[in-house]
Design a protein around this motif. Structure first.
Motif, PDB file in Angstrom:
ATOM      1  N   LYS A 310      54.722  25.871 -30.924  1.00 57.87           N
ATOM      2  CA  LYS A 310      54.108  27.089 -31.440  1.00 57.87           C
ATOM      3  C   LYS A 310      55.203  28.140 -31.508  1.00 57.87           C
ATOM      4  CE  LYS A 310      49.966  28.333 -30.092  1.00 57.87           C
ATOM      5  NZ  LYS A 310      48.787  28.658 -29.253  1.00 57.87           N
ATOM      6  N   ILE A 326      44.749  20.077 -33.003  1.00 55.04           N
ATOM      7  CA  ILE A 326      44.284  21.234 -32.234  1.00 55.04           C
ATOM      8  C   ILE A 326      42.808  20.992 -31.940  1.00 55.04           C
ATOM      9  CG2 ILE A 326      44.034  23.743 -32.203  1.00 55.04           C
ATOM     10  CD1 ILE A 326      46.169  23.865 -34.404  1.00 55.04           C
ATOM     11  N   GLU A 333      44.608  30.334 -30.265  1.00 54.07           N
ATOM     12  CA  GLU A 333      45.451  29.281 -30.816  1.00 54.07           C
ATOM     13  C   GLU A 333      46.004  29.638 -32.194  1.00 54.07           C
ATOM     14  OE1 GLU A 333      46.359  26.230 -29.244  1.00 54.07           O
ATOM     15  OE2 GLU A 333      45.665  27.557 -27.652  1.00 54.07           O
TER      16      GLU A 333
END
Length: 672
Positions: A310, A326, A333
């Motif tokens: 990320k 995910i 997120e």
């Protein structure tokens, strides 16, 4: 009578009678003989005039620069077989000799059944005859036999150097040898670029390459050698290179040899990241989101060659493999997801990355709230309205709301009080988050009895006010304001970063928005803003105790996720909203300001602070400031490979790699 006596008689007869000229001709049919099993005829023809008698024929060949007799023939008057002479023995078992059949008009013939290199020479014939003038000889002109040799398939498939470990950008030299025939032929080259399945994508001929040739001893054909140099590219992986014979300017279809598919290493590239499902934004709580990473490279990127990160924290990988799922689809997120693809060859490792933005928003739903609003102790009315508890979220709430418990008012006050909720509902639909905060603040003040919404001029206040000090003060203030005797002061707001310099990595820094209100003002919310791409954007929203909601990051502030703690103000009059950093990143170096929403006697409004700055520093005080600009392609290369370089490679190795790749000049390398 012996043969010798016959010749003597013929000669004497020729001398007595006299000799007239005889016509003689030699011809090779065809004039070109092909090495090997070939039919070719060498014919010596003559025509005599009346009274002339041919007694013998000699055919001669030019050997080592001199004409020598290679075969002798006889006419019927001399009953002997035609024979090869000593100098003509090289023709043994390859020719048939045929005597003339008459003494006046006929031919002596050498019939070839097999052609050899030594047959390529000049020939003539000599005819002996007798006539009225005596015995003599007559010679023909010269005839030529040209020997040609067919070429053959190249000796082997083309060799090439280097033969292994070929990388994109290497120069590879291909060599081809073999019999190119006689007359001398040559080689042509063809490169066939192919896809992984072997289908030809591109054909490139190379016709102008030089062929050097040497005539082979005992074989009059030529042995040729040709070379081709190619600079290898990505598309040359799995290509084949063909060497083909060209003879008498015609490519010989089957006379070729070619390489197997050539293995060309090239670094990973064309990294692509896709998502499924393909939508612009995902609702919190939706099903899993699958990210897929693809790339090109040779060797191909293995399963463990893909690593996911990320963007907000590139030091901790999310996982490996060509896909990443995910499963926990929540707002936190939201981020840019980076796929780093890596391959290695010849002791070197290469990586390339790309990213995709995944936006996850709060689920937007509306719910029905039923309230009973009491305008006076003895009357009530029911209504239904849509209420948003936080931006993009909702809840269901059923309750009883009292405008001013135990307090009655004039008819005008009652009418305006019952109008508050519908007005607020209509405004919620069309106003921004900040305006919503202002409306909430007005509503809270209204419930506390601090604000009375009226349609006309305020009346002289209220004999039946209850005993609470706040309400007594507020009503007095309202009366004073109505009479024009009171002026409203402005709230003070200040933004401060402590310390103002943050060091990359684990660093404690606090961004504080402080405010101080004057009497009668109540703060309902605080927005902190950062300058992003040249514009100030909200990154976090805070609430006072009057609005019981947690402080939260909003979409433009998601880059702070997992690196900050948000602290709400604890009072509505004098306090601070705080962003407490636990880790500093490069993107934190920005200008910041805050905006405070509050309500006062003059209505709902907001006030903004000045600008505070956070400066991000590395571990060295000196910042690298190159005096020579990199080319764009090198900057992009650095950006794409930054994650992997920083994570796995020592600094000196990085600098050496960039220097050897031509990205850094000598000056830049020394500067670093």
């Amino acid at each position: 009578m012996s043969v010798k006596n016959v010749h003597v008689v013929i000669v004497l007869y020729s001398l007595i009678v006299g000799i007239e000229p005889l016509t003689v001709q030699i011809q090779a049919t065809p004039s070109d003989g092909i090495l090997g099993q070939t039919s070719l005829q060498l014919r010596c023809s003559y025509t005599a005039v009346a009274g002339e008698i041919v007694t013998g024929v000699n055919i001669q060949a030019k050997i080592n620069g001199q004409f020598k007799n290679i075969a002798t023939f006889y006419t019927p008057s001399v009953p002997l077989n035609a024979t090869l002479t000593t100098d003509g023995n090289y023709l043994s078992n390859r020719v048939t000799l045929t005597n003339p059949t008459t003494s006046s008009t006929n031919s002596a013939v050498i019939q070839f059944s097999q052609i050899a290199c030594e047959d390529e020479t000049e020939y003539f014939c000599q005819v002996a005859y007798a006539g009225s003038s005596g015995s003599t000889t007559t010679s023909s002109g010269v005839a030529n036999i040209n020997v040609t040799g067919n070429p053959e398939q190249p000796d082997s498939e083309p060799s090439y150097i280097p033969s292994a470990g070929i990388e994109e950008g290497n120069n590879v030299v291909f060599t081809c040898t073999g019999n190119v025939g006689k007359p001398q032929g040559k080689f042509r080259w063809v490169r066939y670029r192919r896809n992984p399945d072997g289908d030809i994508l591109q054909e490139t001929p190379y016709e102008s390459q030089t062929t050097t040739a040497v005539q082979m001893p005992g074989n009059c054909t030529f042995n040729g050698t040709s070379q081709l140099t190619l600079k290898m590219e990505q598309l040359d992986n799995n290509a084949i290179v063909r060497c083909q014979v060209v003879y008498q300017d015609v490519p010989q279809g089957s006379l070729y040899r070619q390489t197997d598919g050539i293995n060309v290493y090239y670094s990973v590239r064309n990294v692509q990241v896709t998502k499924s499902p393909i939508i612009s934004a995902f609702a919190e709580g939706a099903g899993p989101i699958t990210l897929t990473c693809t790339s090109e490279g040779n060797p191909v990127v293995t399963k463990t060659g893909y690593t996911w990160y990320k963007e907000f924290n590139t030091s901790v990988p999310l996982g490996t493999g060509p896909t990443y799922v995910i499963n926990n689809v929540v707002v936190s997120e939201t981020d840019n997801y980076i796929c780093v693809a890596q391959n290695s060859f010849n002791g070197q490792t290469f990586n390339m990355n790309n990213s995709i933005h995944i936006q996850i928003d709060f689920a937007t739903t509306t719910m029905t709230k039923t309230e009973t609003v009491f305008t006076t102790p003895n009357t009530s009315s029911s209504k239904t309205e849509t209420v948003f508890t936080t931006p993009n979220t909702s809840s269901t709430n059923t309750g009883t709301v009292f405008t001013t418990p135990n307090i009655s008012s004039t008819k005008t006050d009652q009418e305006c009080s019952t109008m508050v909720i519908p007005i607020l509902v209509a405004l919620v639909v069309v106003l921004s988050v900040l305006q919503l905060g202002e409306i909430i603040s007005l509503y809270i003040l209204h419930k506390k009895g601090i604000v009375k919404f009226k349609t006309g001029k305020d009346n002289k206040i209220y004999d039946d006010v209850n005993s609470r000090n706040t309400e007594k003060y507020v009503y007095n203030s309202m009366n004073i304001a109505a009479e024009g005797k009171n002026s409203i002061e402005t709230i003070t707001v200040q933004m401060e970063a402590t310390p103002s310099d943050g060091i990359l990595g684990q660093t404690s820094i606090q961004l504080r928005c402080s405010y101080t209100t004057v009497t009668g003002e109540i703060v309902t919310g605080v927005n902190m803003q950062a300058k992003i791409n040249g514009q100030f954007r909200n990154i976090a929203t805070f609430f006072t105790p009057e609005v019981p909601l947690n402080a939260s990051l909003i979409t433009d502030g998601n880059y702070l996720a997992n690196r900050v703690t948000l602290i709400n103000p604890t009072t509505s009059s004098t306090d601070s909203a705080i962003i407490q950093f636990s880790q500093i990143a490069c993107e934190d170096e920005k200008e910041y300001m805050c905006e405070v929403a509050y309500a006062s006697l003059s209505g709902a409004t907001s006030a903004s602070s000045g600008v505070a700055n956070i400066t991000v520093k590395g571990y060295q005080n000196k910042k690298y400031n190159p005096t020579v600009n990199m080319q764009n392609e090198h900057i992009e290369s650095l950006q794409r490979n930054y994650v992997k370089l920083v994570k796995e490679t020592p600094t000196d190795a990085v600098v050496d790699h960039l220097y050897q790749s031509g990205i850094l000049t000598d000056e830049l390398r020394e500067e670093i």
